[in-house]
Design an enzyme around this catalytic site. Sequence first.
Site, PDB file in Angstrom:
ATOM      1  N   SER A 122      -6.399  -2.942  14.384  1.00  0.00           N
ATOM      2  CA  SER A 122      -5.715  -2.222  15.880  1.00  0.00           C
ATOM      3  C   SER A 122      -6.938  -1.693  16.502  1.00  0.00           C
ATOM      4  O   SER A 122      -6.458  -1.740  17.871  1.00  0.00           O
ATOM      5  CB  SER A 122      -5.094  -0.804  15.051  1.00  0.00           C
ATOM      6  OG  SER A 122      -5.781  -0.070  14.260  1.00  0.00           O
ATOM      7  N   TYR A 144      -2.764  -8.646  16.881  1.00  0.00           N
ATOM      8  CA  TYR A 144      -1.737  -7.967  17.577  1.00  0.00           C
ATOM      9  C   TYR A 144      -1.731  -8.648  18.659  1.00  0.00           C
ATOM     10  O   TYR A 144      -0.676  -8.622  19.707  1.00  0.00           O
ATOM     11  CB  TYR A 144      -2.024  -6.565  17.911  1.00  0.00           C
ATOM     12  CG  TYR A 144      -2.113  -5.610  16.545  1.00  0.00           C
ATOM     13  CD1 TYR A 144      -0.877  -5.358  15.922  1.00  0.00           C
ATOM     14  CD2 TYR A 144      -3.126  -5.465  15.932  1.00  0.00           C
ATOM     15  CE1 TYR A 144      -1.083  -4.607  15.042  1.00  0.00           C
ATOM     16  CE2 TYR A 144      -3.510  -4.717  14.830  1.00  0.00           C
ATOM     17  CZ  TYR A 144      -2.450  -4.321  14.078  1.00  0.00           C
ATOM     18  OH  TYR A 144      -2.119  -3.532  13.203  1.00  0.00           O
ATOM     19  N   ARG A 199     -10.968   7.719   3.488  1.00  0.00           N
ATOM     20  CA  ARG A 199     -10.623   6.645   2.554  1.00  0.00           C
ATOM     21  C   ARG A 199     -11.924   6.091   1.742  1.00  0.00           C
ATOM     22  O   ARG A 199     -11.915   4.906   1.377  1.00  0.00           O
ATOM     23  CB  ARG A 199      -9.725   5.583   2.908  1.00  0.00           C
ATOM     24  CG  ARG A 199      -8.434   5.955   3.730  1.00  0.00           C
ATOM     25  CD  ARG A 199      -7.721   4.730   3.814  1.00  0.00           C
ATOM     26  NE  ARG A 199      -6.603   4.917   4.792  1.00  0.00           N
ATOM     27  CZ  ARG A 199      -5.398   5.722   4.643  1.00  0.00           C
ATOM     28  NH1 ARG A 199      -5.359   6.657   3.554  1.00  0.00           N
ATOM     29  NH2 ARG A 199      -4.615   5.881   5.663  1.00  0.00           N
ATOM     30  N   LYS A 218     -11.762  -7.534   6.446  1.00  0.00           N
ATOM     31  CA  LYS A 218     -11.183  -6.803   7.513  1.00  0.00           C
ATOM     32  C   LYS A 218     -12.011  -5.533   7.887  1.00  0.00           C
ATOM     33  O   LYS A 218     -12.384  -5.068   6.741  1.00  0.00           O
ATOM     34  CB  LYS A 218      -9.763  -6.332   6.886  1.00  0.00           C
ATOM     35  CG  LYS A 218      -9.173  -5.138   7.962  1.00  0.00           C
ATOM     36  CD  LYS A 218      -7.504  -4.733   6.937  1.00  0.00           C
ATOM     37  CE  LYS A 218      -7.295  -3.385   7.669  1.00  0.00           C
ATOM     38  NZ  LYS A 218      -6.386  -2.692   6.967  1.00  0.00           N
ATOM     39  N   GLU A 230     -16.721  -7.953  -4.280  1.00  0.00           N
ATOM     40  CA  GLU A 230     -15.232  -7.585  -4.304  1.00  0.00           C
ATOM     41  C   GLU A 230     -14.383  -8.944  -4.369  1.00  0.00           C
ATOM     42  O   GLU A 230     -13.299  -8.943  -5.005  1.00  0.00           O
ATOM     43  CB  GLU A 230     -14.768  -6.648  -3.232  1.00  0.00           C
ATOM     44  CG  GLU A 230     -15.549  -5.438  -3.626  1.00  0.00           C
ATOM     45  CD  GLU A 230     -14.774  -4.402  -4.311  1.00  0.00           C
ATOM     46  OE1 GLU A 230     -13.819  -4.759  -4.866  1.00  0.00           O
ATOM     47  OE2 GLU A 230     -15.252  -3.344  -4.643  1.00  0.00           O
ATOM     48  N   LYS A 280     -12.326  -5.083   2.477  1.00  0.00           N
ATOM     49  CA  LYS A 280     -11.843  -4.124   3.287  1.00  0.00           C
ATOM     50  C   LYS A 280     -12.709  -3.087   3.447  1.00  0.00           C
ATOM     51  O   LYS A 280     -13.152  -2.236   2.566  1.00  0.00           O
ATOM     52  CB  LYS A 280     -10.385  -3.676   2.973  1.00  0.00           C
ATOM     53  CG  LYS A 280      -9.831  -2.518   3.799  1.00  0.00           C
ATOM     54  CD  LYS A 280      -8.251  -2.488   3.421  1.00  0.00           C
ATOM     55  CE  LYS A 280      -7.900  -1.333   4.393  1.00  0.00           C
ATOM     56  NZ  LYS A 280      -6.444  -1.073   4.281  1.00  0.00           N
ATOM     57  N   CYS A 294       1.005  -1.075  -0.274  1.00  0.00           N
ATOM     58  CA  CYS A 294       0.025   0.112   0.044  1.00  0.00           C
ATOM     59  C   CYS A 294       0.700   1.229  -0.141  1.00  0.00           C
ATOM     60  O   CYS A 294       2.179   1.071   0.446  1.00  0.00           O
ATOM     61  CB  CYS A 294      -0.954  -0.023   1.153  1.00  0.00           C
ATOM     62  SG  CYS A 294      -2.392   1.225   1.066  1.00  0.00           S
ATOM     63  N   CYS A 307      -3.714   6.494  -0.094  1.00  0.00           N
ATOM     64  CA  CYS A 307      -3.293   5.177  -0.530  1.00  0.00           C
ATOM     65  C   CYS A 307      -2.945   5.437  -2.098  1.00  0.00           C
ATOM     66  O   CYS A 307      -2.381   4.332  -2.663  1.00  0.00           O
ATOM     67  CB  CYS A 307      -4.125   3.965  -0.504  1.00  0.00           C
ATOM     68  SG  CYS A 307      -4.764   3.887   1.327  1.00  0.00           S
ATOM     69  N   ARG A 336      -3.183   4.097  12.442  1.00  0.00           N
ATOM     70  CA  ARG A 336      -2.803   5.235  11.653  1.00  0.00           C
ATOM     71  C   ARG A 336      -1.646   5.980  12.575  1.00  0.00           C
ATOM     72  O   ARG A 336      -0.679   6.802  12.208  1.00  0.00           O
ATOM     73  CB  ARG A 336      -3.858   6.256  11.231  1.00  0.00           C
ATOM     74  CG  ARG A 336      -4.567   5.280  10.092  1.00  0.00           C
ATOM     75  CD  ARG A 336      -5.865   6.026   9.725  1.00  0.00           C
ATOM     76  NE  ARG A 336      -6.521   5.109   8.549  1.00  0.00           N
ATOM     77  CZ  ARG A 336      -7.672   5.451   8.173  1.00  0.00           C
ATOM     78  NH1 ARG A 336      -8.182   6.521   8.431  1.00  0.00           N
ATOM     79  NH2 ARG A 336      -8.263   4.440   7.533  1.00  0.00           N
TER      80      ARG A 336
HETATM   81  C1  PBG Z   1      -2.927   0.356   4.776  1.00  0.00           C
HETATM   82  C2  PBG Z   1      -3.634  -0.514   5.828  1.00  0.00           C
HETATM   83  C3  PBG Z   1      -4.313   0.093   6.920  1.00  0.00           C
HETATM   84  C4  PBG Z   1      -4.600  -0.958   7.769  1.00  0.00           C
HETATM   85  C5  PBG Z   1      -3.827  -2.293   7.260  1.00  0.00           C
HETATM   86  N1  PBG Z   1      -3.251  -1.770   6.003  1.00  0.00           N
HETATM   87  C6  PBG Z   1      -5.046   1.167   7.177  1.00  0.00           C
HETATM   88  C7  PBG Z   1      -6.094   1.841   6.450  1.00  0.00           C
HETATM   89  O1  PBG Z   1      -6.421   1.383   5.587  1.00  0.00           O
HETATM   90  O2  PBG Z   1      -6.227   3.024   6.682  1.00  0.00           O
HETATM   91  C8  PBG Z   1      -5.087  -1.368   9.152  1.00  0.00           C
HETATM   92  C9  PBG Z   1      -4.632  -2.285  10.273  1.00  0.00           C
HETATM   93  C10 PBG Z   1      -5.180  -1.846  11.542  1.00  0.00           C
HETATM   94  O3  PBG Z   1      -5.982  -1.075  11.906  1.00  0.00           O
HETATM   95  O4  PBG Z   1      -4.796  -2.815  12.275  1.00  0.00           O
HETATM   96  N2  PBG Z   1      -3.956   0.888   3.828  1.00  0.00           N
END
Ligand code: PBG
Length: 308
Positions: free
Chosen positions: A259, A298, A201, A232, A217, A179, A104, A114, A189
């Site tokens: 996260s 995590y 986004r 995700k 998708e 996603k 990315c 991105c 972030r």
């Molecule tokens: C990159 C990406 C993101 C995450 C994984 N790859 C952030 C986003 O899309 O803003 C998020 C992973 C997480 O929150 O643990 N684009």
Amino acid sequence: MRSLVRETRLDPANFILPLFIVPGEGIRKPISSMPPHCQLSIDSAIEECREIKALGISGVILFGLPESKDEEASGGYDDEGIVQRAIRAIKREVPGILVITDVCNCEYTSHGHCGKIVDGDVDNDQTLDWLSRSAVSHARAGADIVAPSDMMDGRVAAIRGALDADGFSKIPILSYAAKFASVFYGPFREAADSAPQFGDRRSYQMDPANAREAMKEIALDLEEGADMIMVKPAMPYLDLIRQARDRFTDIPMAAYQVSGEYSMIMAAAANDWIDHDRAMMESLTSIKRAGADFILTYFSKPAAKMLA
Ligand code: PBG
């Protein structure tokens, strides 16, 4: 008897730990919203990988924080970039660990989006070129799996074509296929220093309300050549993990416990509002029960320790 009839079992071999790599040496810089996780310099990441391997965890997914960012995300596809150097070092020092890379641009662009900005919005097609170059440079450095996470249309086909053309036809693509534009990426972030400097986004990530679109998708990414798929975030989307499992029966599927899912449990546990160990294991079990084969989490290390 409970153990005898248990339907879902967790195994550290099904965990992948995300790591955030920074330039420098001897660095372990705490990520305040995700204790005890740290941004790691390459040498610290190697130590971490040794520990991960000893715990039976299959591997890591790497995110990079480059020395500098620019409009063209050039740190993302530089053979001497932070992730490319980390891949080479980890593969050399910790043989047998699986290295997945997040493909990315948001960690490498000065504006935090991105892709390439044209007239104030991300330009899908110009972004595909950066993604293809990143994926090839990761493969060249020794990555085992590349995982595009940007949600641009056509990226899986573009990356597949670029990998094949460069002699990496055996490198699989794990597509972040479903996603969502989720609030639960907030702590990431901070960890990856990738918050968009303007807007959001939503022009490329999916609306949390849409399930049929998620299945579409996934189907498109598989047609384009994805070898594995991902849903995700995980816990707010367990229904979609299940739908995807039932619909795409023979495809390996991952879920990313992101996260914000992690930070919520950690914050509640820190306040003694919830039991850390039980919340961790119940959340992971629910994701596996819903149908995920493996989980990016995590909690990989503490969960593996509990399973030992
Ligand atoms: C990159 C990406 C993101 C995450 C994984 N790859 C952030 C986003 O899309 O803003 C998020 C992973 C997480 O929150 O643990 N684009």
